[in-house]
Design a protein around this motif. Structure first.
Motif, mmCIF file in Angstrom:
data_model
loop_
_atom_site.group_PDB
_atom_site.id
_atom_site.type_symbol
_atom_site.label_atom_id
_atom_site.label_comp_id
_atom_site.label_asym_id
_atom_site.label_seq_id
_atom_site.Cartn_x
_atom_site.Cartn_y
_atom_site.Cartn_z
ATOM 1 N N PRO A 70 0.838 -1.204 0.000
ATOM 2 C CA PRO A 70 0.000 0.000 0.000
ATOM 3 C C PRO A 70 0.875 1.256 0.000
ATOM 4 C CG PRO A 70 0.018 -0.994 2.179
ATOM 5 C CD PRO A 70 0.763 -1.938 1.291
ATOM 6 N N ALA A 71 0.480 2.227 -0.811
ATOM 7 C CA ALA A 71 1.226 3.488 -0.900
ATOM 8 C C ALA A 71 0.251 4.642 -0.707
ATOM 9 C CB ALA A 71 1.934 3.603 -2.246
ATOM 10 N N ILE A 72 0.724 5.680 -0.038
ATOM 11 C CA ILE A 72 -0.094 6.841 0.290
ATOM 12 C C ILE A 72 0.539 8.091 -0.298
ATOM 13 C CG2 ILE A 72 -0.982 8.290 2.159
ATOM 14 C CD1 ILE A 72 -2.246 5.536 2.111
ATOM 15 N N SER A 73 -0.247 8.876 -1.004
ATOM 16 C CA SER A 73 0.164 10.242 -1.326
ATOM 17 C C SER A 73 -0.487 11.129 -0.269
ATOM 18 C CB SER A 73 -0.287 10.644 -2.729
ATOM 19 O OG SER A 73 0.070 11.989 -2.987
ATOM 20 N N TYR A 74 0.317 11.584 0.683
ATOM 21 C CA TYR A 74 -0.208 12.344 1.825
ATOM 22 C C TYR A 74 -0.320 13.807 1.418
ATOM 23 C CZ TYR A 74 -1.175 13.234 6.751
ATOM 24 O OH TYR A 74 -1.785 13.563 7.928
ATOM 25 N N LEU A 120 -1.747 8.208 11.174
ATOM 26 C CA LEU A 120 -1.320 7.383 10.045
ATOM 27 C C LEU A 120 -0.169 6.466 10.451
ATOM 28 C CD1 LEU A 120 -1.471 6.637 7.041
ATOM 29 C CD2 LEU A 120 0.097 8.539 6.579
ATOM 30 N N MET A 121 0.801 7.011 11.186
ATOM 31 C CA MET A 121 1.927 6.189 11.630
ATOM 32 C C MET A 121 1.456 5.078 12.579
ATOM 33 S SD MET A 121 4.620 7.327 10.038
ATOM 34 C CE MET A 121 3.429 7.440 8.678
ATOM 35 N N GLN A 122 0.510 5.394 13.450
ATOM 36 C CA GLN A 122 0.007 4.378 14.368
ATOM 37 C C GLN A 122 -0.719 3.260 13.622
ATOM 38 O OE1 GLN A 122 -2.263 7.055 16.853
ATOM 39 N NE2 GLN A 122 -0.703 7.056 18.482
ATOM 40 N N GLN A 123 -1.529 3.643 12.625
ATOM 41 C CA GLN A 123 -2.221 2.631 11.836
ATOM 42 C C GLN A 123 -1.222 1.785 11.036
ATOM 43 O OE1 GLN A 123 -5.251 1.708 11.976
ATOM 44 N NE2 GLN A 123 -6.304 3.389 13.011
ATOM 45 N N ALA A 124 -0.180 2.423 10.521
ATOM 46 C CA ALA A 124 0.835 1.684 9.763
ATOM 47 C C ALA A 124 1.588 0.717 10.676
ATOM 48 C CB ALA A 124 1.806 2.656 9.099
ATOM 49 N N LYS A 125 1.920 1.172 11.888
ATOM 50 C CA LYS A 125 2.615 0.293 12.822
ATOM 51 C C LYS A 125 1.744 -0.925 13.156
ATOM 52 C CE LYS A 125 4.789 0.097 17.367
ATOM 53 N NZ LYS A 125 5.087 0.802 18.636
ATOM 54 N N THR A 126 0.456 -0.688 13.380
ATOM 55 C CA THR A 126 -0.461 -1.791 13.657
ATOM 56 C C THR A 126 -0.533 -2.761 12.478
ATOM 57 O OG1 THR A 126 -1.803 -0.403 15.103
ATOM 58 C CG2 THR A 126 -2.853 -2.380 14.202
ATOM 59 N N PHE A 127 -0.528 -2.227 11.267
ATOM 60 C CA PHE A 127 -0.556 -3.057 10.058
ATOM 61 C C PHE A 127 0.671 -3.953 10.021
ATOM 62 C CE2 PHE A 127 0.575 -3.130 5.384
ATOM 63 C CZ PHE A 127 -0.334 -4.123 5.045
ATOM 64 N N GLY A 128 1.841 -3.385 10.292
ATOM 65 C CA GLY A 128 3.043 -4.186 10.488
ATOM 66 C C GLY A 128 3.781 -4.619 9.252
ATOM 67 N N ARG A 129 3.270 -4.291 8.059
ATOM 68 C CA ARG A 129 3.941 -4.643 6.811
ATOM 69 C C ARG A 129 4.347 -3.354 6.098
ATOM 70 N NH1 ARG A 129 3.718 -9.622 5.097
ATOM 71 N NH2 ARG A 129 3.564 -9.090 2.891
ATOM 72 N N PRO A 130 5.165 -3.443 5.047
ATOM 73 C CA PRO A 130 5.652 -2.212 4.410
ATOM 74 C C PRO A 130 4.544 -1.291 3.925
ATOM 75 C CG PRO A 130 6.922 -4.101 3.662
ATOM 76 C CD PRO A 130 5.784 -4.658 4.466
ATOM 77 N N VAL A 131 4.723 -0.005 4.162
ATOM 78 C CA VAL A 131 3.824 1.039 3.686
ATOM 79 C C VAL A 131 4.693 2.165 3.121
ATOM 80 C CG1 VAL A 131 2.074 2.756 4.294
ATOM 81 C CG2 VAL A 131 2.047 0.499 5.395
ATOM 82 N N LEU A 132 4.393 2.602 1.912
ATOM 83 C CA LEU A 132 5.095 3.724 1.301
ATOM 84 C C LEU A 132 4.262 4.985 1.504
ATOM 85 C CD1 LEU A 132 7.235 5.054 -0.570
ATOM 86 C CD2 LEU A 132 5.865 4.263 -2.514
ATOM 87 N N ASN A 150 8.193 0.188 9.711
ATOM 88 C CA ASN A 150 7.809 -0.412 8.429
ATOM 89 C C ASN A 150 7.432 0.634 7.389
ATOM 90 O OD1 ASN A 150 5.629 -0.082 10.377
ATOM 91 N ND2 ASN A 150 4.260 -0.850 8.787
ATOM 92 N N VAL A 151 7.429 1.911 7.753
ATOM 93 C CA VAL A 151 7.014 2.972 6.837
ATOM 94 C C VAL A 151 8.223 3.502 6.072
ATOM 95 C CG1 VAL A 151 6.083 5.314 6.675
ATOM 96 C CG2 VAL A 151 5.009 3.639 8.196
ATOM 97 N N ILE A 152 8.081 3.602 4.771
ATOM 98 C CA ILE A 152 9.084 4.198 3.894
ATOM 99 C C ILE A 152 8.620 5.618 3.600
ATOM 100 C CG2 ILE A 152 10.285 3.996 1.671
ATOM 101 C CD1 ILE A 152 8.892 1.003 1.820
#
Length: 868
Positions: A93-97, A130-142, A199-201
């Motif tokens: 999953p990739a996000i344009s913030y 967003l960072m908290q949700q990404a950490k919970t997800f636990g897999r790579p996120v761009l 896990n966030v790039i």
């Protein structure tokens, strides 16, 4: 420029083929392709049912995403649902913030919002979600941050120190950051670290118009390097280089165009089409220009690229606003450039410029979309994947340790700047080729007296470079342009051999001055090495080494600029690599840019290329040139003298390749690396630092494997590749701080156990390697999540166990030693409770460098135990 800063610095920019910087570990190690899912079910369904295993799926997160688009509590749950949906289909999953545009207060500019504590508290509060949700997800996120936002900030703030509301937001995670524009960029890094979303790039968006001129689409005759330098200088303190967060951005993000080209042509009357020709000149609106801009950024920042929002239109598009029918949308040539005829070559060109990912998507509702593009992307990307895709090159290989190739044939190449005719690589005596044997005695270095180095009566030259200036008065075709100076040869300074080219400036002109030679016969794709001696007092503001092509390549200009801060008093080494595409070199040289009338003497020497030349090392100053002694003329035999060496510097055997390995404490400029290298060289050892990382303005060892924010586990995942690539003789490890200082669910003892495993991995990869293991500095008292353990206590546990583990290895006879820097450091030696004071901030904080000053002797003692 302070003379205290002008030590041990050598820049070797673009000294080898291939991109700089590493591919972020969570990203695919092959070129990855992704799509925008258009935030609607039709697009999502099409992508999931396309039969193509896309690598990434991206969406925008705009204002109100955190409240689930106004339909729920402010918990950011929408992001979690997207992460899981993408992952279920095998996509990263990739996000344009893109939240800043609509964040209150309305009708205010980007920088005005950055200065509002209320706006920034909400903004970075949402980013925390967003960072908290990404950490919970636990897999790579761009996460690609704020399209054009950094350019808007530069446009209004102008300087990184301009005021902003960061610490003043009241968010505890940002309390230690400056209330400046630089602090705004650092806040993303700090929030990721504070939450523990490893896990966030994170990607920083780079705009082609950030200087105020659009050098990509309109101002295409403007030179690229100055524009890159301008924007880099603003963005570097925002998180591209070492900073107080101990972290940096992972990638650069660019968007080749936000709409299809023919939309601009037909709707807005603007030409944004790019020439696809592989021969297109860099100073034209072309793919070649964009690739070169990316390459310059890659070299400057040592970061790879993700290209995002790449237009989907192709030659079959109908040039109408998207309406769901096949072919609706506007024409563009970007998808066909990458995946049509010549696509593999074009992809490779961009990969070589640093690209690691291509994400296609419409930037506006009328544009072409993948669902209606006549299946162009579906078919061609599917074929690309089926053929095996394209591997991404690792960090560019480092040249060898400065060894002179004394015998490799140079194919007889003769150039206008060669005053001797190269033989097959051996010494020529009186015009007769000898047997090629050079006998060097095994004598010890003398007391440092420099021998005359004079060629014998047969004309033997000690400097093997093609442009060596060894014959008195022979300029080898060079001229001095710009007025205000004269050119000659001189024995006053020489990088190698006896003489150099000397430009004497009389203080009558402040115009740019150039040492230049016409029509040198340099092969395509070759790296040219230049050496320039700069005296103590000059009026230089910058210097460039350059190569000018002829009309066959539209007079293509290749160069590397170096600012005053990157120049040292003494010999500077610069490199430049010619293109591999067909062409003829019209001239090469060195250009000086003064800010006042230039006076004094500047020397140029030992310009070389190809086989048999002096090869620059991995980013450190080459060792003093040591000749084989006074050469006597005989029937072909070279007779060495009693071991006299140049320069009088102590020399102890062959070069020792040293890899400094660890996190930000290793990476930082002016760090212990610099002090250790300097002291080891002073002790008589020929130390050559190696590694994939380079600090552009580091005063000493520019090559290393220091990675801000990395844990021991992160380092262990990459270390085997680094060791195999650079083959170090010694590895100096400073790691574990990030495991202890920021987040951990373990004890200090278990973290030390991981360090012990890392040592074993290094030994198994290189059985003869010597290893210095450092304890970590004491840490300030802070409770660390998730166990709420005091990191000061964790650091004590870690160091105690590490001492025991290393002692056991020493007892077992292993080539491992401990540098117990913790035992000599106190919290007063740290600038932020974690990092030791280093040179860059000593005078600004407490006028001392106590941390580095205390560490280096301890490290040196451990190193010498292994080397003696």
């Amino acid at each position: 420029m302070k003379l205290s800063c002008l030590i041990c610095l050598l820049l070797t920019v673009n000294a080898w083929a291939g991109p700089s910087g590493s591919v972020p570990a969570p990203m695919p190690q092959k070129l990855s392709i992704g799509l925008f899912n258009n935030n609607d079910s039709a697009s999502t369904t099409w992508m999931h049912n396309s039969g193509v295993q896309w690598d990434l799926e991206y969406i925008y997160l705009t204002y109100s995403w955190a409240t689930n688009w106004g339909g729920g509590p402010r918990d950011g749950a929408f992001a979690q649902s997207f992460f899981k949906s993408a992952d279920a289909n095998g996509y990263i999953p990739a996000i344009s913030y893109y939240e800043m545009y609509d964040i209150p207060p309305a009708n205010t500019g980007f920088y005005q919002k950055v200065q509002s504590p209320t706006a920034m508290a909400e903004y970075f509060g949402d980013f925390k979600l967003l960072m908290q949700q990404a950490k919970t997800f636990g897999r790579p996120v761009l996460v690609m941050l704020e399209p054009d936002g950094y350019a808007y900030l530069q446009e209004s703030a102008v300087v990184p120190t301009a005021p902003a509301a960061i610490a003043s937001t009241g968010l505890p995670e940002l309390a230690g950051l400056p209330n400046t524009a630089a602090g705004w960029g650092l806040a993303f890094l700090q929030m990721r670290k504070s939450v523990g979303a490893t896990n966030v790039i994170l990607g920083m968006h780079i705009s082609g118009w950030a200087t105020g001129l659009d050098i990509i689409h309109f101002n295409v005759t403007d030179p690229l390097q100055p524009a890159v330098d301008n924007v880099y200088n603003f963005l570097a303190p925002l998180g591209l280089v070492a900073n107080i967060t101990g972290d940096t951005y992972d990638i650069l993000v660019g968007d080749p165009l936000d709409r299809d080209s023919n939309y601009y042509t037909l709707v807005r009357g603007e030409n944004r089409w790019w020439d696809t020709a592989d021969t297109a000149a860099i100073n034209t609106r072309s793919f070649n220009r964009y690739a070169e801009w990316m390459r310059l950024w890659n070299v400057k920042a040592s970061k790879r690229w993700v290209l995002w929002q790449v237009p989907i239109g192709n030659s079959f598009s109908k040039d109408v606003c998207y309406n769901g029918s096949i072919g609706s949308g506007y024409k563009d040539n970007r998808s066909e450039y990458f995946f049509g005829n010549g696509g593999t070559t074009h992809l490779q060109k961009f990969v070589s410029s640093g690209m690691i990912s291509l994400l296609f998507g419409a930037g506006e509702g009328c544009q072409s979309r993948q669902e209606v593009d006549n299946d162009f992307l579906k078919v061609n990307v599917g074929t690309f994947y089926a053929s095996g895709g394209m591997n991404l090159p690792s960090s560019a290989p480092v040249p060898d340790a400065g060894i002179v190739d004394a015998g490799s044939p140079d194919a007889g190449a003769v150039c206008t700047c060669v005053c001797i005719t190269p033989d097959a690589g051996t010494v020529v005596d009186a015009g007769i080729k000898d047997a090629g044997t050079i006998v060097v005695d095994a004598g010890s270095p003398d007391a440092g007296t420099k021998d005359a180095g004079t060629p014998d009566a047969g004309g033997v030259v000690l400097d093997p470079a093609q442009c060596n200036f060894e014959t008195a008065g022979n300029l080898q075709g060079f001229t001095l342009t710009g007025g205000g100076g004269t050119l000659g040869t001189s024995t006053a300074k020489a990088f190698a051999g006896l003489r150099s080219l000397a430009g004497t400036f009389n203080g009558s002109s402040s115009a740019n001055q150039s040492f230049i030679v016409a029509n040198p016969a340099v092969p395509r794709g070759t790296t040219i090495t230049y050496h320039v001696y700069i005296p103590v007092v000059t009026a230089l503001t910058s210097l460039q080494v350059f190569a000018q092509e002829d009309a066959t390549t539209s007079w293509k200009w290749n160069s590397n600029w170096f600012p005053q801060s990157a120049l040292i008093v003494g010999w500077n080494t610069f490199t430049l690599t010619l293109p591999t595409v067909p062409g003829v070199l019209q001239s090469l040289g060195v250009e000086l840019q003064p800010n006042a009338a230039l006076s004094g003497i500047i020397y140029v020497d030992s310009i070389s290329w190809g086989a048999g030349t002096q090869t620059p090392d991995a980013g450190t100053p080459p060792p003093p040139v040591t000749d084989a002694g006074v050469v006597a003329k005989d029937a072909g035999t070279v007779v060495p003298d009693a071991g006299v060496v140049d320069a009088g510097a102590p020399v102890t055997g062959a070069a020792i390749k040293l890899m400094d390995l660890g996190d930000s404490i290793t990476q930082e400029e002016w760090s212990w690396r610099c002090a250790l290298t300097t002291q080891a060289i002073a002790a008589g050892y020929n130390i050559v630092p190696v590694g994939s990382q380079a600090n552009t303005y580091d005063p000493c060892s520019t090559r290393h494997e220091g990675h801000p924010g990395w844990t021991i586990g992160d380092i262990s995942a990459q270390v085997v590749g680094w060791l195999n690539t650079y083959q170090p003789d010694v590895v100096v490890v400073m790691a574990g701080t990030n495991d202890i200082a920021w987040w951990t669910a373990e004890t200090g003892t278990s973290v030390a156990g991981r360090q012990d495993v890392l040592i074993t991995t290094i030994q198994q990869t290189l059985p003869n390697v010597k290893i210095v293991v450092q304890t970590i500095p004491p840490q300030s008292s802070v409770l660390v999540a998730p166990n709420n353990v005091d990191r000061a206590v964790l650091a004590q546990q870690y160091n105690t166990e590490l001492r025991r583990l290393v002692a056991a290895r020493v007892t077992a006879g292993q080539k491992v030693r401990l540098a117990d820097v913790n035992s000599v450091l106190t919290l007063a030696d740290l600038r932020d409770g974690i990092h030791p004071n280093v040179g860059a901030n000593c005078n600004q904080v407490n006028n001392t460098c106590a941390g580095v000053a205390k560490m280096a002797p301890v490290e040196l003692a451990a190193l010498l135990q292994l080397l003696r």
